[in-house]
Design a protein around this motif. Sequence first.
Motif, PDB file in Angstrom:
ATOM      1  N   ARG A  95       5.586   8.885 -13.884  1.00  0.00           N
ATOM      2  CA  ARG A  95       4.205   8.432 -13.827  1.00  0.00           C
ATOM      3  C   ARG A  95       3.904   7.936 -12.413  1.00  0.00           C
ATOM      4  O   ARG A  95       4.727   7.256 -11.802  1.00  0.00           O
ATOM      5  N   PRO A  96       2.715   8.246 -11.880  1.00  0.00           N
ATOM      6  CA  PRO A  96       2.361   7.752 -10.546  1.00  0.00           C
ATOM      7  C   PRO A  96       1.931   6.294 -10.585  1.00  0.00           C
ATOM      8  O   PRO A  96       1.459   5.783 -11.610  1.00  0.00           O
ATOM      9  N   GLY A  97       2.085   5.637  -9.453  1.00  0.00           N
ATOM     10  CA  GLY A  97       1.618   4.266  -9.321  1.00  0.00           C
ATOM     11  C   GLY A  97       1.459   3.913  -7.863  1.00  0.00           C
ATOM     12  O   GLY A  97       1.851   4.672  -6.979  1.00  0.00           O
ATOM     13  N   VAL A  98       0.854   2.772  -7.607  1.00  0.00           N
ATOM     14  CA  VAL A  98       0.714   2.296  -6.241  1.00  0.00           C
ATOM     15  C   VAL A  98       1.108   0.822  -6.175  1.00  0.00           C
ATOM     16  O   VAL A  98       0.942   0.075  -7.152  1.00  0.00           O
ATOM     17  N   ILE A  99       1.671   0.440  -5.029  1.00  0.00           N
ATOM     18  CA  ILE A  99       1.885  -0.976  -4.748  1.00  0.00           C
ATOM     19  C   ILE A  99       0.630  -1.448  -4.029  1.00  0.00           C
ATOM     20  O   ILE A  99       0.346  -1.026  -2.904  1.00  0.00           O
TER      21      ILE A  99
ATOM     22  N   ASP B 138       0.570  -0.910  -9.683  1.00  0.00           N
ATOM     23  CA  ASP B 138      -0.643  -0.595 -10.434  1.00  0.00           C
ATOM     24  C   ASP B 138      -0.578   0.875 -10.837  1.00  0.00           C
ATOM     25  O   ASP B 138      -0.523   1.758  -9.986  1.00  0.00           O
ATOM     26  N   MET B 139      -0.563   1.144 -12.141  1.00  0.00           N
ATOM     27  CA  MET B 139      -0.488   2.517 -12.627  1.00  0.00           C
ATOM     28  C   MET B 139      -1.852   3.109 -12.939  1.00  0.00           C
ATOM     29  O   MET B 139      -1.963   4.275 -13.325  1.00  0.00           O
ATOM     30  N   GLY B 140      -2.904   2.310 -12.816  1.00  0.00           N
ATOM     31  CA  GLY B 140      -4.246   2.832 -12.980  1.00  0.00           C
ATOM     32  C   GLY B 140      -4.625   3.184 -14.398  1.00  0.00           C
ATOM     33  O   GLY B 140      -5.548   3.979 -14.630  1.00  0.00           O
ATOM     34  N   ILE B 141      -3.930   2.615 -15.382  1.00  0.00           N
ATOM     35  CA  ILE B 141      -4.238   2.903 -16.791  1.00  0.00           C
ATOM     36  C   ILE B 141      -4.361   1.586 -17.546  1.00  0.00           C
ATOM     37  O   ILE B 141      -4.004   0.517 -17.045  1.00  0.00           O
ATOM     38  N   ASP B 142      -4.857   1.655 -18.755  1.00  0.00           N
ATOM     39  CA  ASP B 142      -5.061   0.463 -19.563  1.00  0.00           C
ATOM     40  C   ASP B 142      -3.738  -0.260 -19.810  1.00  0.00           C
ATOM     41  O   ASP B 142      -2.688   0.382 -19.974  1.00  0.00           O
TER      42      ASP B 142
ATOM     43  N   ALA C  14       0.806  -1.227   0.000  1.00  0.00           N
ATOM     44  CA  ALA C  14       0.000   0.000   0.000  1.00  0.00           C
ATOM     45  C   ALA C  14       0.836   1.272   0.000  1.00  0.00           C
ATOM     46  O   ALA C  14       0.515   2.248   0.668  1.00  0.00           O
ATOM     47  N   GLN C  15       1.931   1.276  -0.766  1.00  0.00           N
ATOM     48  CA  GLN C  15       2.769   2.466  -0.903  1.00  0.00           C
ATOM     49  C   GLN C  15       2.535   3.139  -2.254  1.00  0.00           C
ATOM     50  O   GLN C  15       2.306   2.472  -3.269  1.00  0.00           O
ATOM     51  N   ARG C  16       2.621   4.457  -2.238  1.00  0.00           N
ATOM     52  CA  ARG C  16       2.620   5.204  -3.496  1.00  0.00           C
ATOM     53  C   ARG C  16       4.040   5.253  -4.042  1.00  0.00           C
ATOM     54  O   ARG C  16       5.003   5.386  -3.285  1.00  0.00           O
ATOM     55  N   VAL C  17       4.171   5.166  -5.349  1.00  0.00           N
ATOM     56  CA  VAL C  17       5.482   5.176  -5.980  1.00  0.00           C
ATOM     57  C   VAL C  17       5.461   6.087  -7.202  1.00  0.00           C
ATOM     58  O   VAL C  17       4.394   6.483  -7.689  1.00  0.00           O
ATOM     59  N   THR C  18       6.650   6.391  -7.686  1.00  0.00           N
ATOM     60  CA  THR C  18       6.818   7.113  -8.944  1.00  0.00           C
ATOM     61  C   THR C  18       7.574   6.218  -9.912  1.00  0.00           C
ATOM     62  O   THR C  18       8.654   5.705  -9.575  1.00  0.00           O
ATOM     63  N   VAL C  19       6.997   6.021 -11.072  1.00  0.00           N
ATOM     64  CA  VAL C  19       7.647   5.251 -12.124  1.00  0.00           C
ATOM     65  C   VAL C  19       8.354   6.240 -13.037  1.00  0.00           C
ATOM     66  O   VAL C  19       7.726   7.137 -13.615  1.00  0.00           O
TER      67      VAL C  19
END
Length: 350
Positions: free
Chosen positions: A110-114, A139-143, A98-103
Amino acid sequence: MVREFDLFRELTETSGAPGYEDRIRTVVRREFEGVVDVVRTDAMGNVVGTVEGRRDPEYEVAVAAHMDEIGFMVRHVTDDGFLQVDPLGGWDPRVLRAQRVTVHAADGDRPGVIGSPPPHTLDEEDLEAEDAVEDVYIDMGIDPAAVTDQVATGDLVTVDQRTERVGSTITGKAIDNRVSLYAMLQAAKMVDPAVTVHFAATVQEEVGLRGARALGVDLDPDLAIAVDTTVANDVPQVGDEADYVTELGEGAAIKLKDSSVITNPKVHRRLRRIAETEELPYQIEVLPSGGTDTGGFQQSAGAKPVGAISVPTRYLHTPTEVVRETDVTAVVDLLAAFLDAEDGENDYTL
């Protein structure tokens, strides 16, 4: 209080995984402008700012603080558009849920989450399973097609976290080791050394002290001092005070040993004398495991006297590392006082 909190925050919030310290390197070079006499960068990315000695320029001291932070490298993009990663540095996988990350993709961040599946849907076996970095999915939340277009194997990932004051402490990610980088930059602005001092912002420490080892081939200092974080286990989860290593609020830590080095006794005794003379709070550090650039210099530059000053830090290698402001100031002042007092006449041979 930390004297330049905006710089501290910039250093900690700027990304720089091992081997990809470009952004933090830019900040370091900017801060060296007008402070040091010469700045150079080597092929690995180490940055060295040199201040020529006003009395004995032939005697050389190297001060090292590493720039890199623990992070990840993308190893695979699944058909469903999730990223799998390899660690860059020593992550405790328990803290990654449940961490936020930057790709850091080629065409921008790009933002993402674990993600972490909710406990409602997990069976007993899942709940008892041990976490592993190999099980992390971002999970980057995009297609999925968009993920494949934007992210490639080898792209970097770092934790997304703000740096904030919490009471008399500061918390954030990458405090290991940007707090020491901050201390070194501050000391460089304060000193007027009699001997030549090389302020080295090193790379790839978190993956094996690689930058310091390479730098030790190019530099041939008479004395080397590393500045890094160290464990402060003064928290309820650690019941035995012998396991604290250091405590927040007790001042700069003068290292006697870690798993990479046993510091020169004459160097650490002199650090203690200077701290006492300058009435700077300090504590003694005996670290059971973990290494610093001190060991890297000694291994590559030969039989050199080495010492180390550490910043006591709670919750190391997590996204919420914590330091006490007074300890940071003590480290800055001790390093500056030590460098100003070095005249090249001290005999560190044993």
